[in-house]
Scaffold this active site. Structure first.
Site, PDB file in Angstrom:
ATOM      1  N   CYS A 118      -5.043   6.592  -3.677  1.00 53.79           N
ATOM      2  CA  CYS A 118      -4.741   5.569  -3.910  1.00 53.79           C
ATOM      3  C   CYS A 118      -3.041   5.241  -3.945  1.00 53.79           C
ATOM      4  O   CYS A 118      -3.005   5.808  -5.081  1.00 53.79           O
ATOM      5  CB  CYS A 118      -5.193   4.305  -4.089  1.00 53.79           C
ATOM      6  SG  CYS A 118      -4.478   2.596  -4.789  1.00 53.79           S
TER       7      CYS A 118
ATOM      8  N   CYS B  24       0.534  -1.524   0.046  1.00 46.99           N
ATOM      9  CA  CYS B  24       0.022  -0.175   0.189  1.00 46.99           C
ATOM     10  C   CYS B  24       1.168   1.442  -0.042  1.00 46.99           C
ATOM     11  O   CYS B  24       1.931   1.385   1.508  1.00 46.99           O
ATOM     12  CB  CYS B  24      -1.052  -0.300   1.026  1.00 46.99           C
ATOM     13  SG  CYS B  24      -1.625   1.499   1.325  1.00 46.99           S
TER      14      CYS B  24
END
Length: 249
Positions: free
Chosen positions: A192, A69
């Site tokens: 993101c 991530c």
């Protein structure tokens, strides 16, 4: 359990220290629940490591594990430097490999490493797509209008390809805007990191942008990306929100 709440470019995370690995999927789902828990896009567990500064376990909002991530890696680096007092130049182990990070007050730059894979463009559901893996898989669609973003369409593509789904608009050769539907959250998120990285890399690969750009996600918090020496670099601000203790249900 003592936890810390962090935000990075619109993504929010619950972070805690632990001394051993274990399955924390149920705990992650409980903590990340925005109605009955703390509320977050992801749960990060910081673990000791013999070779690197630390290792992490990363859990999505739904309790599933994720190899990587982007915004989470920046939040983790900020936490480990400011809370655990680790050197600002660090390296740590993720499911996608070793990540290098540099912390400078509230700014954190990470190297997402080399691009794992890129596939050829293809047509589906009336749009042109390309698949790029920046640690996790991302479908990317270049568009003229980000209002084209369709959650139901993204859901179909996510389910078929088991990938995150991104719509990107090129504003000029130095600036992109991106919207992302994230698997594990199963909805659009405010940002993101690995998704923005995939959008930038494909735009650069197709000679649409320079090797250093600004990207604006849905949150409006502008971040920087660069591609040099075959590595993808990502920099932006990280915010420590609060810390507290959590009693398990």
């Amino acid at each position: 359990m003592k936890f810390y709440k962090y935000c990075a470019s619109g993504n929010d995370f619950v972070i805690t220290n632990a001394d051993r690995k274990e399955d924390r999927s149920a705990l992650a789902k409980e903590l990340c629940n925005r109605y009955e828990g703390i509320g977050a896009d992801g749960f990060i567990v910081i673990l000791p490591h013999e070779k690197y500064d630390f290792e992490w376990e990363f859990y999505n909002n739904d309790g599933s594990r994720a190899a990587m991530c982007g915004n989470g890696s920046r939040a983790a680096a900020h936490f480990v430097h400011h809370i655990n007092k680790i050197n600002p130049n660090m390296s740590f182990l993720t499911g996608a490999g070793v990540i290098k990070a540099k912390v400078n007050q509230d700014k954190v730059e990470v190297s997402l490493g080399k691009i794992k894979s890129v596939q050829n463009t293809f047509e589906e559901l009336g749009k042109t797509w390309q698949l790029c893996n920046t640690g996790v898989p991302h479908l990317v669609h270049f568009c003229q209008n980000l209002d084209e973003f369709d959650t139901m369409l993204c859901q179909k593509m996510r389910q078929k390809y088991n990938a995150n789904v991104n719509f990107v608009k090129i504003l000029d050769e130095n600036h992109l805007k991106v919207r992302t539907y994230e698997r594990g959250v199963e909805d659009e998120t405010l940002a993101c990191g690995t998704g923005m990285g995939a959008c930038f890399y494909l735009a650069f690969l197709n000679k649409k942008v320079q090797n250093k750009v600004k990207i604006t996600p849905k949150s409006g918090e502008e971040v920087g990306f660069a591609y040099k020496n075959e590595e993808l670099f990502f920099e932006g601000k990280v915010k420590y929100c609060f810390e507290a203790n959590y009693n398990f249900s």
